[in-house]
Structure formats: C-alpha cells, structure tokens
Design a protein around this motif. Structure first.
Motif, short mmCIF file in Angstrom:
data_model
loop_
_atom_site.label_atom_id
_atom_site.label_comp_id
_atom_site.label_asym_id
_atom_site.label_seq_id
_atom_site.Cartn_x
_atom_site.Cartn_y
_atom_site.Cartn_z
N ASP A 108 0.81 -1.22 0.00
CA ASP A 108 0.00 0.00 0.00
C ASP A 108 0.85 1.27 0.00
OD1 ASP A 108 0.91 0.07 2.61
OD2 ASP A 108 -1.05 -0.29 3.52
N ARG A 109 2.18 1.11 0.11
CA ARG A 109 3.08 2.26 0.02
C ARG A 109 3.57 2.47 -1.42
NH1 ARG A 109 5.98 3.00 4.78
NH2 ARG A 109 7.01 4.76 3.73
N ALA A 110 3.20 1.58 -2.32
CA ALA A 110 3.65 1.69 -3.71
C ALA A 110 3.09 2.95 -4.35
CB ALA A 110 3.22 0.47 -4.51
N ARG A 111 3.93 3.61 -5.13
CA ARG A 111 3.53 4.85 -5.77
C ARG A 111 4.29 4.98 -7.09
NH1 ARG A 111 1.37 9.45 -3.17
NH2 ARG A 111 1.59 11.41 -4.34
N LEU A 112 3.60 5.37 -8.13
CA LEU A 112 4.25 5.56 -9.42
C LEU A 112 5.06 6.85 -9.37
CD1 LEU A 112 4.24 4.13 -12.24
CD2 LEU A 112 2.67 5.93 -12.97
N PRO A 113 6.33 6.82 -9.79
CA PRO A 113 7.15 8.03 -9.75
C PRO A 113 6.52 9.17 -10.56
CG PRO A 113 8.50 6.10 -10.18
CD PRO A 113 7.08 5.66 -10.28
N ALA A 114 6.75 10.38 -10.11
CA ALA A 114 6.20 11.54 -10.81
C ALA A 114 6.75 11.65 -12.22
CB ALA A 114 6.49 12.82 -10.03
N GLU A 187 -4.35 5.57 -9.34
CA GLU A 187 -5.18 6.66 -8.86
C GLU A 187 -4.55 8.01 -9.22
OE1 GLU A 187 -8.00 5.95 -7.94
OE2 GLU A 187 -7.91 3.88 -7.24
N PRO A 188 -5.34 9.09 -9.17
CA PRO A 188 -4.81 10.42 -9.53
C PRO A 188 -3.60 10.86 -8.71
CG PRO A 188 -7.20 10.47 -9.47
CD PRO A 188 -6.80 9.13 -8.93
N ASP A 189 -3.47 10.37 -7.47
CA ASP A 189 -2.32 10.75 -6.65
C ASP A 189 -1.12 9.82 -6.84
OD1 ASP A 189 -3.23 8.47 -5.41
OD2 ASP A 189 -3.41 9.35 -3.41
N ARG A 190 -1.20 8.97 -7.86
CA ARG A 190 -0.13 8.04 -8.25
C ARG A 190 0.02 6.85 -7.31
NH1 ARG A 190 4.53 10.12 -7.71
NH2 ARG A 190 4.05 12.19 -6.84
N THR A 191 -0.94 6.66 -6.40
CA THR A 191 -0.99 5.44 -5.62
C THR A 191 -1.81 4.41 -6.40
OG1 THR A 191 -2.96 6.17 -4.42
CG2 THR A 191 -0.80 6.71 -3.45
N PHE A 192 -1.97 3.22 -5.81
CA PHE A 192 -2.66 2.15 -6.50
C PHE A 192 -3.76 1.55 -5.64
CE2 PHE A 192 1.56 2.39 -8.32
CZ PHE A 192 1.33 2.29 -9.68
N THR A 193 -4.85 1.20 -6.28
CA THR A 193 -5.92 0.43 -5.66
C THR A 193 -5.92 -0.94 -6.32
OG1 THR A 193 -7.26 2.41 -5.25
CG2 THR A 193 -8.40 0.28 -5.24
N TRP A 194 -6.05 -1.99 -5.49
CA TRP A 194 -5.95 -3.36 -6.00
C TRP A 194 -7.29 -4.08 -5.88
CZ3 TRP A 194 -1.29 -5.41 -7.88
CH2 TRP A 194 -0.17 -4.58 -7.73
N PRO A 195 -8.06 -4.17 -6.96
CA PRO A 195 -9.28 -4.97 -6.92
C PRO A 195 -9.00 -6.44 -6.64
CG PRO A 195 -9.31 -3.47 -8.80
CD PRO A 195 -7.92 -3.43 -8.23
N ALA A 196 -7.82 -6.90 -7.04
CA ALA A 196 -7.41 -8.28 -6.76
C ALA A 196 -5.90 -8.32 -6.68
CB ALA A 196 -7.91 -9.22 -7.86
#
Length: 208
Positions: A108-114, A187-196
C-alpha cells in the motif's frame, strides 16, 4: 535450459481465470525470473563499481522483462513489443513488472514516480482495471488530449489485453524481498488500488 519454474502448488482461482492452463507454470516462473534478473543486475552493479547512480535498477528492469518474455515464449504464448519494450502476454493478460521500492515496504506504500513515462502510465490506465464509470466522467473542457490519450489502449498489445501487475521490492545486496501480483488501478495521486492481488513466494537460485 528451461526458464520456467517448477510448479509448487495448484494455482489460485484468480490466476487460473487469467492465465488458464498456464496459471501454475507462470506463477512459478515469475519468482524464478525475478531471482535470475537480480543475479544479472547484481553482476552489472558489481562490475560498474559505483556507489551512486548504480546501474542495478535499469539492468534489473530490463532483465525482468526479458525473463518473463522468455517464459511466455517457452509456453507458446505471445511476446509483444510496446515502444521498444517486450511484454509477456499469456492468455490475453500482459505481465507488467515494476520495482516499487529498494527496501522491504508494504504494497500500500507503492507509488508511481512523478517522472514515470507516458507509456508506463498509459499501460496501467488503459489496460488495467477501470474505476466505477461515474469516476471517469470529466467535463469536456477538462478532457485534454493528454488525459484522453492515457486511456487509449495500445494496438501493439491488443485492445482486449488486460494488465497483470507484478510489483516487487529488491536491492543489490539482498535481492528480491517480496513479490505481489494482481490487478492494480492507478489513482490520480499516483498510488494504486488493488481490486485483486496475491503474494508470490520469493525464489532462490540453486548454487552451481
């Protein structure tokens, strides 16, 4: 030599739904290919002799993609070129590897680099799981060409091809720490939501 891993257990229902008869083989191959990619990247890191600006990350990314592509070929599945990068496609599901940290860190700390490339962002947005329809409604004046372009699928990959993200952490000294795969929505803030999502075991290479 085979690039596929030995199937240790029956694949999950989620994996079987996406990869069909190859689910067990690809679930075993992913950890093995990450371990092999680390070995190659570590060798490049050591040869460079640099403490900073290490080539490890670049070498690792390329080696992971190549290893997964080789695994797909061995299964008789597709490898497709997207803007000069090969992606393994098994049963119309493309594997998208991404090292989200260089130290053990919760998913849940994963984030796409800017500074992530437009290609990478478009792959995730266009071929990944889509948010509820209401969240996509954007005023016509705000729907810029860039915004619309990020939701156009890549013809090279196939409009019906869906993305399975392979997120992992690794560093030159300790190798791969953790591996997750699943369906990630950017997501818009470059974080991720995991449906699965599922966690895969970390593989170690045999001592030769």
């Amino acid at each position: 030599m085979s690039v596929l891993g030995r199937e240790l257990s029956a694949p999950s229902d989620w994996a079987a739904e996406r990869f069909g008869r190859h689910a067990g083989a690809i679930a075993a191959a992913v950890p093995l290919q990450l371990a092999k990619a680390h070995a190659k990247a570590h060798a490049a890191h050591t040869a460079a002799g640099l403490k900073k600006r290490s080539p490890y990350g670049v070498a690792l990314a390329g080696a992971v993609r190549e290893g997964l592509a080789d695994a797909a070929r061995e299964l008789g599945e597709s490898v497709r070129d997207v803007r000069g990068y090969e992606y393994a496609v098994i049963n119309e599901h493309a594997l998208f590897p991404f090292r989200y940290a260089d130290k053990p860190r919760p998913l849940d700390r994963a984030r796409l680099p800017a500074n992530a490339s437009p290609t990478r962002r478009r792959l995730i947005r266009a071929h990944g799981p889509q948010p509820p329809e209401a969240l996509f409604e954007v005023d016509a004046g705000l729907a810029t060409d860039e915004y619309l372009g990020l939701h156009e699928t890549f013809e090279e990959l196939g409009a019906s091809t869906r993305l399975v993200c392979v997120f992992f952490t690794a560093d030159p000294e300790n190798g791969v720490h953790v591996i997750h795969w699943g369906e990630a929505r950017l997501e818009p803030d470059r974080t991720f939501t995991w449906p699965a999502r599922e966690q895969l075991p970390v593989a170690t290479l045999p001592i030769e």
